[in-house]
Motif scaffolding. Sequence first.
Motif, mmCIF file in Angstrom:
data_model
loop_
_atom_site.group_PDB
_atom_site.id
_atom_site.type_symbol
_atom_site.label_atom_id
_atom_site.label_comp_id
_atom_site.label_asym_id
_atom_site.label_seq_id
_atom_site.Cartn_x
_atom_site.Cartn_y
_atom_site.Cartn_z
ATOM 1 N N ALA A 83 0.779 -1.114 0.024
ATOM 2 C CA ALA A 83 -0.014 0.031 0.035
ATOM 3 C C ALA A 83 0.959 1.429 -0.002
ATOM 4 C CB ALA A 83 -1.053 0.183 1.303
ATOM 5 N N GLY A 84 2.163 1.087 -0.236
ATOM 6 C CA GLY A 84 2.980 2.242 -0.499
ATOM 7 C C GLY A 84 3.762 2.809 0.685
ATOM 8 N N GLU A 85 3.664 2.050 1.736
ATOM 9 C CA GLU A 85 4.431 2.632 3.052
ATOM 10 C C GLU A 85 5.985 2.075 3.036
ATOM 11 O OE1 GLU A 85 0.310 1.204 4.238
ATOM 12 O OE2 GLU A 85 2.151 0.348 3.182
ATOM 13 N N ILE A 86 6.468 3.051 3.657
ATOM 14 C CA ILE A 86 8.004 2.904 3.499
ATOM 15 C C ILE A 86 8.585 2.798 4.842
ATOM 16 C CG2 ILE A 86 10.185 3.876 2.782
ATOM 17 C CD1 ILE A 86 8.343 5.473 0.758
ATOM 18 N N GLY A 87 9.810 1.786 5.064
ATOM 19 C CA GLY A 87 10.570 1.973 6.323
ATOM 20 C C GLY A 87 9.890 1.159 7.503
ATOM 21 N N MET A 88 10.826 1.359 8.639
ATOM 22 C CA MET A 88 10.525 0.381 9.749
ATOM 23 C C MET A 88 9.359 0.576 10.441
ATOM 24 S SD MET A 88 14.324 0.484 11.605
ATOM 25 C CE MET A 88 16.037 0.334 10.604
ATOM 26 N N VAL A 89 8.656 1.522 10.287
ATOM 27 C CA VAL A 89 7.275 1.793 11.124
ATOM 28 C C VAL A 89 6.399 2.002 10.025
ATOM 29 C CG1 VAL A 89 8.136 2.252 13.159
ATOM 30 C CG2 VAL A 89 7.690 4.198 11.706
ATOM 31 N N GLN A 90 6.571 1.813 8.849
ATOM 32 C CA GLN A 90 5.808 1.929 7.638
ATOM 33 C C GLN A 90 4.828 3.320 7.508
ATOM 34 O OE1 GLN A 90 5.379 -1.464 5.354
ATOM 35 N NE2 GLN A 90 7.092 -0.421 5.879
ATOM 36 N N MET A 91 5.528 4.268 6.910
ATOM 37 C CA MET A 91 4.847 5.519 6.768
ATOM 38 C C MET A 91 4.855 6.048 5.217
ATOM 39 S SD MET A 91 7.018 7.650 9.891
ATOM 40 C CE MET A 91 6.139 9.183 9.299
ATOM 41 N N LEU A 92 3.559 6.473 4.940
ATOM 42 C CA LEU A 92 3.321 6.765 3.657
ATOM 43 C C LEU A 92 4.088 8.285 3.180
ATOM 44 C CD1 LEU A 92 -0.513 6.022 3.465
ATOM 45 C CD2 LEU A 92 0.871 5.013 1.981
ATOM 46 N N PRO A 93 4.230 8.521 1.976
ATOM 47 C CA PRO A 93 5.194 9.786 1.619
ATOM 48 C C PRO A 93 4.778 10.900 2.285
ATOM 49 C CG PRO A 93 4.828 8.276 -0.155
ATOM 50 C CD PRO A 93 3.968 7.560 0.951
ATOM 51 N N ARG A 94 3.322 11.210 2.306
ATOM 52 C CA ARG A 94 3.086 12.306 2.787
ATOM 53 C C ARG A 94 3.390 12.586 4.224
ATOM 54 N NH1 ARG A 94 -0.543 16.309 0.623
ATOM 55 N NH2 ARG A 94 -0.949 18.003 1.978
ATOM 56 N N ASP A 95 3.035 11.534 4.871
ATOM 57 C CA ASP A 95 3.454 11.544 6.348
ATOM 58 C C ASP A 95 4.905 11.767 6.567
ATOM 59 O OD1 ASP A 95 0.749 10.828 7.151
ATOM 60 O OD2 ASP A 95 1.071 8.926 6.103
ATOM 61 N N ILE A 96 5.659 11.375 5.647
ATOM 62 C CA ILE A 96 7.317 11.344 5.869
ATOM 63 C C ILE A 96 7.656 12.841 5.567
ATOM 64 C CG2 ILE A 96 9.258 10.814 4.607
ATOM 65 C CD1 ILE A 96 8.235 8.207 4.102
ATOM 66 N N ILE A 97 6.870 13.697 4.973
ATOM 67 C CA ILE A 97 7.027 15.019 4.462
ATOM 68 C C ILE A 97 6.665 15.791 5.734
ATOM 69 C CG2 ILE A 97 6.434 16.983 3.120
ATOM 70 C CD1 ILE A 97 6.262 15.273 0.555
ATOM 71 N N GLU A 98 5.571 15.400 6.322
ATOM 72 C CA GLU A 98 5.129 16.134 7.253
ATOM 73 C C GLU A 98 5.637 15.712 8.895
ATOM 74 O OE1 GLU A 98 0.726 15.850 7.134
ATOM 75 O OE2 GLU A 98 0.615 17.280 5.575
ATOM 76 N N ASN A 99 5.890 14.729 8.826
ATOM 77 C CA ASN A 99 6.402 14.119 10.151
ATOM 78 C C ASN A 99 7.804 13.434 10.370
ATOM 79 O OD1 ASN A 99 3.880 14.682 11.847
ATOM 80 N ND2 ASN A 99 2.925 13.310 10.481
ATOM 81 N N GLY A 100 8.619 13.313 9.355
ATOM 82 C CA GLY A 100 9.903 12.743 9.055
ATOM 83 C C GLY A 100 10.749 13.591 10.129
ATOM 84 N N VAL A 101 11.570 12.892 10.659
ATOM 85 C CA VAL A 101 12.568 13.386 11.798
ATOM 86 C C VAL A 101 14.008 12.792 11.521
ATOM 87 C CG1 VAL A 101 13.152 13.684 14.217
ATOM 88 C CG2 VAL A 101 10.733 13.802 13.524
ATOM 89 N N ASP A 102 14.981 13.622 11.391
ATOM 90 C CA ASP A 102 16.100 13.011 11.336
ATOM 91 C C ASP A 102 16.652 12.897 12.530
ATOM 92 O OD1 ASP A 102 19.055 12.686 10.896
ATOM 93 O OD2 ASP A 102 19.508 14.821 10.403
ATOM 94 N N GLY A 103 16.494 11.640 12.989
ATOM 95 C CA GLY A 103 16.754 11.137 14.398
ATOM 96 C C GLY A 103 18.220 10.947 14.862
#
Length: 392
Positions: A180-200
Amino acid sequence: MRLPLIVATFFLASVFPANAQQAACGGKWSTFLEGVAKDAVAQGREPQVAQRFVRGLRQDQKVLAADRRQGVFQLDFTSFARRLISANRMQRGQSLSREWDGVFDRIEAQYGVPRGVLLAFWAFETDYGAFQGDYNTANALATLAHDCRRPELFRPQLLAAIQLYEMGDFDPATTTGAWAGEIGMVQMLPRDIIENGVDGDGDGHVLLKTSAPDALMSGGKMLQHLGWRAGEPWLQEVQVPAEMDWSKSGLRTQLRPAQWQAMGVRPRSGAWQADLPANLILPQGHKGPAFIAYPNFNVYFEWNQSFTYVLTAAYFATRLSGAPVFDPGNPDPGLSGDQMKALQRKLAARGHDVGAIDGILGAGTRAAVQAEQERLGLPADAWPTTTLLNRL
């Protein structure tokens, strides 16, 4: 095992009006891609960037098959929880909690989300990052945006992927993830990455596939964005009396713990965790497991729409936070998939909105079941049985 995650995107209707959403889906593939590129440019992307992105997109029939196939959600809560929560997942979660102790402390300090909540999502979505999905993300998003079942969700996510591509954080040829297009270890969609992505980890990039700090910090920020309230519980196991007004159970009635206690509901261990409005959740009826769900529980539905998934994730988070294994009780036998579909058809014929006739006991079907149980004088605990099916 990857479970389908559909992040709630309540803001999408304002981006694409309903009639535009429908007009934008289906039809000739090349025409659809031209429209996507045009929309991307209208949102500020460089024309050559948008064209390069859409040029290589291909439809993926396996994505559509996965979208239609969600039989795991036909399991009852106890079976589902036992399938997902293994001793290995418990031990691995405890180990990772120690390994990333500083990161989890930062997340709770900044976003108010306890480590158990994120560990449970990390476990269920990708088995702590071990399997993040092998579908080409760009193709998956394009396929689902072209399909007319949910274009209002996936077209904006496809456009967000083009934005990530322009930012240098997404390669349409090599980026993979869930169907369904989710990415990464906790599976986030692209728009969520743009809005909530953090350089931890402080490397200047948000890399959810390879950086646990990035993935966990981003997940924490997104949960805060979805409404998580710091310092409050989310789920507590309780015991219920042999008799009470079962119609008060479910997601529609919130009472304070003192009110629940007056009806005979008691914490299974310890004291009430908070004096907050709460729901009594009986996933398998009044003879099965029982939980009190506090306001933070509702945030889970913003992450995933499956009642069974949400309850299991919330319960696993309590286990990772030190709670004991739940008491399964002795619930009445549930319905088979075919019986559930027959029940849904009967409920729909009586005017109830149960959604798709899919054999899954979701929130809509539960509400309809409870209403019919109340009408027929049966225990109105929202757990469908053969007695209810036969009475209808």
